[in-house]
Design a protein around this motif. Structure first.
Motif, mmCIF file in Angstrom:
data_model
loop_
_atom_site.group_PDB
_atom_site.id
_atom_site.type_symbol
_atom_site.label_atom_id
_atom_site.label_comp_id
_atom_site.label_asym_id
_atom_site.label_seq_id
_atom_site.Cartn_x
_atom_site.Cartn_y
_atom_site.Cartn_z
ATOM 1 N N HIS A 141 18.906 22.185 42.284
ATOM 2 C CA HIS A 141 18.098 21.671 43.397
ATOM 3 C C HIS A 141 18.996 20.896 44.362
ATOM 4 O O HIS A 141 18.855 19.682 44.537
ATOM 5 C CB HIS A 141 16.967 20.766 42.863
ATOM 6 N N LYS A 181 17.446 12.823 48.098
ATOM 7 C CA LYS A 181 16.094 12.276 48.111
ATOM 8 C C LYS A 181 16.060 10.923 47.401
ATOM 9 O O LYS A 181 16.739 10.720 46.393
ATOM 10 C CB LYS A 181 15.119 13.235 47.428
ATOM 11 N N GLY A 223 15.788 12.736 39.248
ATOM 12 C CA GLY A 223 14.817 13.825 39.126
ATOM 13 C C GLY A 223 14.419 14.143 37.712
ATOM 14 O O GLY A 223 13.934 15.243 37.459
ATOM 15 N N HIS A 272 19.124 20.852 47.508
ATOM 16 C CA HIS A 272 18.473 20.304 48.693
ATOM 17 C C HIS A 272 17.772 18.975 48.417
ATOM 18 O O HIS A 272 17.304 18.314 49.355
ATOM 19 C CB HIS A 272 17.450 21.313 49.233
ATOM 20 N N LEU A 273 17.717 18.563 47.119
ATOM 21 C CA LEU A 273 17.041 17.309 46.772
ATOM 22 C C LEU A 273 18.007 16.219 46.332
ATOM 23 O O LEU A 273 17.565 15.182 45.845
ATOM 24 C CB LEU A 273 16.023 17.563 45.648
ATOM 25 N N THR A 274 19.284 16.447 46.485
ATOM 26 C CA THR A 274 20.258 15.464 45.997
ATOM 27 C C THR A 274 20.213 14.144 46.764
ATOM 28 O O THR A 274 20.546 13.098 46.216
ATOM 29 C CB THR A 274 21.681 16.056 46.086
ATOM 30 N N VAL A 321 11.109 18.623 38.870
ATOM 31 C CA VAL A 321 11.042 19.651 39.917
ATOM 32 C C VAL A 321 10.714 21.010 39.311
ATOM 33 O O VAL A 321 9.751 21.674 39.719
ATOM 34 C CB VAL A 321 12.365 19.719 40.700
ATOM 35 N N TYR A 335 10.498 9.696 46.172
ATOM 36 C CA TYR A 335 10.119 11.113 46.267
ATOM 37 C C TYR A 335 9.831 11.681 44.879
ATOM 38 O O TYR A 335 8.817 12.368 44.672
ATOM 39 C CB TYR A 335 11.240 11.897 46.944
ATOM 40 N N PHE A 336 10.699 11.374 43.924
ATOM 41 C CA PHE A 336 10.506 11.893 42.569
ATOM 42 C C PHE A 336 9.334 11.206 41.865
ATOM 43 O O PHE A 336 8.663 11.818 41.033
ATOM 44 C CB PHE A 336 11.789 11.708 41.754
#
Length: 327
Positions: free
Chosen positions: A149, A155, A110, A151-153, A126, A159-160
């Motif tokens: 973040h 992903k 990210g 909830h994005l671990t 993000v 996505y990034f």
């Protein structure tokens, strides 16, 4: 993280000092007299023996690989120890100038890269938070992602990548809007200038100029161009502010040209329909070997007598920092 790095550097420095002390002690394994003094072989100087620590003019340190029985004196030991410390401090300062470099795999955590004077910095795609160059490590980036973040671990890197692309497009959109706003601002000043030159009321800009421009632009360039023209601020109050801004700018420019120069003034007083006195002042001066005449100011004195006009002009010259002795 910075405290950990400082502690790590101190430990490395202490280890280097211990190594230097061990070298000095090993060199002192020599034959000593009864009084404990170090004996030196005939014809051999302390600085020419193998194993002696030599300090050059550039503070470089060289240690010979072979050791002799005759070791250096205690003063030489201290000099060598200081030399090792100097070398350690130099290497420490050189390490502080190095920067951690960005790796494309960090985008999966990210983070993208942004350049700065203090080296490349990791930037979260993000939330936009910029970390220091010392935090350019996977551990620090994972910590930020898991704490800020969570909830994005899980992903994937795609996505990034998509999120980074959206951020760039959004930045370009903002930049484009700012440029359009600057052009609309400039067009507003141009319309205000034409309104003054034609001596028309301020409301004519919005009631006549704007609809006429929209019709012409729509016919020639289409609906999109018409939308851009409608963004030009041309209200009655806006035109009034634009005229005041231009008048103030002209007044300052004229006063800057007249400073420290000889000039002449011409004053003309009159009374309007409401019985209000008005004083118009013109100035004439030499600019670039040419006689130039400009409108200077418009004032409202309390009376139209000569004394009142003189005091009004004098106060204005003092306010604009103009020397009355040059009149």
């Amino acid at each position: 993280m910075e405290k950990y790095l400082i502690k790590k550097r101190k430990c490395a420095e202490e280890k280097e000092e211990e190594v230097a002390e061990d070298i000095i002690k090993s060199k002192r394994t020599c034959v000593e007299g009864t009084d404990g003094d170090v004996t030196v072989k005939p014809g051999e100087s302390e600085t020419s023996r193998p194993g002696h620590i030599v300090e050059s003019e550039e503070n470089e340190v060289r240690v010979e690989s072979e050791y002799s029985c005759a070791g250096p004196s205690r003063k030489s030991d201290m000099t060598g120890l200081r030399s090792v410390k100097t070398m350690t401090g130099t290497s420490k300062s050189s390490r502080s100038k190095s920067f951690r470099m960005y790796n494309d795999s960090y985008l999966g955590l990210g983070f993208t890269c942004c350049d700065s004077e203090n080296g490349p910095k990791p930037k979260c795609v993000v939330c936009g938070l910029e970390l220091s160059n010392e935090s350019m490590t996977p551990q620090e980036m994972k910590r930020h992602l898991s704490t800020k973040h969570r909830h994005l671990t899980q992903k994937p890197i795609d996505y990034f990548k998509r999120l980074l692309k959206e951020n760039k497009q959004q930045s370009l959109g903002f930049e484009k809007k700012v440029k359009v706003a600057e052009k609309a601002q400039k067009a507003s000043y141009l319309v205000a200038e034409q309104t003054v030159k034609q001596m028309k009321p301020h409301s004519i800009a919005e009631s006549y100029f704007l609809p006429a421009c929209c019709s012409v632009v729509k016919t020639l360039f289409g609906d999109e161009a018409e939308k851009e023209v409608k963004k030009i601020p041309l209200s009655n109050d806006t035109i009034g502010r634009r005229i005041k801004d231009m008048s103030s700018d002209i007044e300052k420019s004229v006063c800057e040209l007249v400073k420290d120069k000889m000039f002449a003034l011409q004053a003309d007083e009159s009374t309007d329909i409401g019985g209000k006195p008005q004083l118009l002042v013109f100035i004439r001066f030499i600019d670039d070997k040419k006689i130039t005449e400009q409108f200077l100011c418009c004032k409202e004195p309390s009376q139209t007598t000569g004394q009142e006009i003189f005091s009004t002009v004098t106060e204005y010259l003092v306010e604009m920092d103009l020397n009355g002795n040059y009149v």
